[in-house]
Design an enzyme around this catalytic site. Structure first.
Site, PDB file in Angstrom:
ATOM      1  N   SER A  66      43.364  31.060  47.382  1.00 49.58           N
ATOM      2  CA  SER A  66      45.007  31.697  47.595  1.00 49.58           C
ATOM      3  C   SER A  66      45.020  32.174  46.068  1.00 49.58           C
ATOM      4  O   SER A  66      44.291  32.276  45.117  1.00 49.58           O
ATOM      5  CB  SER A  66      46.133  30.917  47.967  1.00 49.58           C
ATOM      6  OG  SER A  66      47.159  31.727  48.437  1.00 49.58           O
ATOM      7  N   HIS A  67      46.252  32.840  45.910  1.00 47.54           N
ATOM      8  CA  HIS A  67      46.792  33.507  44.634  1.00 47.54           C
ATOM      9  C   HIS A  67      45.632  34.341  44.186  1.00 47.54           C
ATOM     10  O   HIS A  67      45.129  34.574  42.990  1.00 47.54           O
ATOM     11  CB  HIS A  67      46.913  32.282  43.552  1.00 47.54           C
ATOM     12  CG  HIS A  67      47.896  31.684  43.663  1.00 47.54           C
ATOM     13  ND1 HIS A  67      49.343  31.784  43.226  1.00 47.54           N
ATOM     14  CD2 HIS A  67      48.118  30.320  44.526  1.00 47.54           C
ATOM     15  CE1 HIS A  67      49.870  30.831  43.674  1.00 47.54           C
ATOM     16  NE2 HIS A  67      49.401  30.063  44.385  1.00 47.54           N
TER      17      HIS A  67
ATOM     18  N   ASP B 287      45.767  25.719  45.815  1.00 44.50           N
ATOM     19  CA  ASP B 287      46.854  25.106  46.443  1.00 44.50           C
ATOM     20  C   ASP B 287      47.620  26.638  47.073  1.00 44.50           C
ATOM     21  O   ASP B 287      47.094  27.719  47.009  1.00 44.50           O
ATOM     22  CB  ASP B 287      47.889  25.224  45.224  1.00 44.50           C
ATOM     23  CG  ASP B 287      47.937  26.193  44.162  1.00 44.50           C
ATOM     24  OD1 ASP B 287      47.179  27.120  43.919  1.00 44.50           O
ATOM     25  OD2 ASP B 287      49.246  26.293  43.626  1.00 44.50           O
ATOM     26  N   GLU B 288      48.680  26.285  47.909  1.00 46.79           N
ATOM     27  CA  GLU B 288      49.444  27.407  48.439  1.00 46.79           C
ATOM     28  C   GLU B 288      48.622  28.236  49.343  1.00 46.79           C
ATOM     29  O   GLU B 288      48.724  29.417  49.291  1.00 46.79           O
ATOM     30  CB  GLU B 288      50.346  27.979  47.451  1.00 46.79           C
ATOM     31  CG  GLU B 288      51.530  27.149  46.863  1.00 46.79           C
ATOM     32  CD  GLU B 288      52.274  27.835  45.951  1.00 46.79           C
ATOM     33  OE1 GLU B 288      53.522  27.353  45.985  1.00 46.79           O
ATOM     34  OE2 GLU B 288      51.936  28.550  45.134  1.00 46.79           O
ATOM     35  N   VAL B 289      47.987  27.654  50.467  1.00 49.24           N
ATOM     36  CA  VAL B 289      46.957  28.404  51.217  1.00 49.24           C
ATOM     37  C   VAL B 289      47.931  28.383  52.687  1.00 49.24           C
ATOM     38  O   VAL B 289      48.457  27.645  52.992  1.00 49.24           O
ATOM     39  CB  VAL B 289      45.681  27.862  51.417  1.00 49.24           C
ATOM     40  CG1 VAL B 289      44.968  28.230  52.802  1.00 49.24           C
ATOM     41  CG2 VAL B 289      44.797  27.763  50.302  1.00 49.24           C
TER      42      VAL B 289
END
Length: 297
Positions: free
Chosen positions: A100-101, A163-165
């Site tokens: 992500s990101h 993180d933050e998937v």
């Protein structure tokens, strides 16, 4: 007088994706780090907003992904930054957050087909971008980027983010078909699949660092991998019990996030608050919440 730091890792993270930071400012940060005995510069190089570092294997990543040609770290810039850090006893841990990101990777036409959620779904005003874990090209790109980072940075660690998937970013017909064919039960399992497969493309001589908080406790990590905790202090001990063999970097957001309480760049309230003063930061005492075994990690 006998004086030495209690902790071997004493770091600060700088994000150069949301806002480009000239190398001269990074030099000033490292001078300040030296004066207060901080020894690790965690460089969050890229994100959904921009990809500002020149990657020799894929020069177009920064050509299309940086805010401008002037807001790019060239090869010579990176050499200067690395040498500046070495002379001050500072270790740099470079981070390219995956899967992500990664929205800025889609600015390069060659790799736009490797991204989901790069434009159609917006996260708090930003096209988030998430690598497609079903495509071989994803892992070839990951291997190339981290091989170039390894060549740039002589230290022992590479940060893979993770993180933050968001499962909804992978809710496409081709990805769901891939999951069915490979008996992958859900999007959490698909995230785990990505972590395992990407690991195999990273030089095993380098330490792999990952973000962790309660949202990703389903991920499987090898015992020698380093986890960077960005959850709440109250949940830290439970996480260290769950991943009982891994070393930890403590970045508890409720003590150490410098942006908490400041508002975001859209003028809205930030996800965390209030603002953390130096009193809050120095008020964190690991011996009060971790047992002796955890303190050794």
């Amino acid at each position: 007088i006998i004086d030495e730091p209690r902790f071997t890792h004493r770091g600060i993270m700088i994000d150069t994706s949301r806002h480009f930071i000239p190398k001269e400012k990074l030099f000033q940060v490292m001078d300040a780090m030296l004066s207060v005995k901080l020894n690790v510069f965690h460089w969050h190089i890229s994100d959904s907003d921009s990809f500002p570092i020149y990657i020799p294997s894929h020069p177009n990543l920064s050509k299309y992904g940086a805010f401008s040609e002037e807001e790019t770290y060239t090869q010579s810039d990176v050499v200067e930054i690395v040498n500046y850090a070495i002379l001050r006893g500072i270790k740099i841990i470079p981070e390219v957050d995956i899967p992500s990101h990664t929205g800025a990777l889609a600015f390069d036409p060659e790799f736009s087909d490797l991204l989901t959620c790069a434009s159609s779904i917006w996260y708090k005003g930003i096209p988030f971008g998430q690598l497609d874990p079903t495509k071989d090209g994803t892992y070839n790109l990951v291997a190339d980027i981290f091989n170039d980072l390894k060549n740039y940075f002589p230290w022992d660690s590479l940060h893979l983010g993770s993180d933050e998937v968001f499962g909804r970013c992978w809710n496409t017909v081709p990805i769901n078909l891939f999951m069915k064919l490979h008996n992958i039960a859900d999007y959490n399992a698909l995230f785990n699949y990505f972590v395992q497969r990407a690991r195999g493309r990273i030089d095993p001589s380098r330490n792999r660092v990952y973000w962790t908080n309660p949202d990703t406790n389903f991920l499987t990590f090898q015992d020698d991998e380093i986890l960077q905790w960005w959850g709440a202090t109250a949940d830290l001990s439970n996480s260290m019990n769950y991943y009982s063999k891994n070393k930890y970097i403590l970045s508890n957001y409720d003590h150490f996030y410098l942006d908490c309480g400041t508002g975001n760049y859209f003028g809205n309230k930030l996800w965390c608050g209030p603002f953390h003063t130096w009193l809050d930061m120095y008020g964190f005492e690991p011996t009060k919440i971790l047992n002796n075994e955890q303190l050794t990690r």
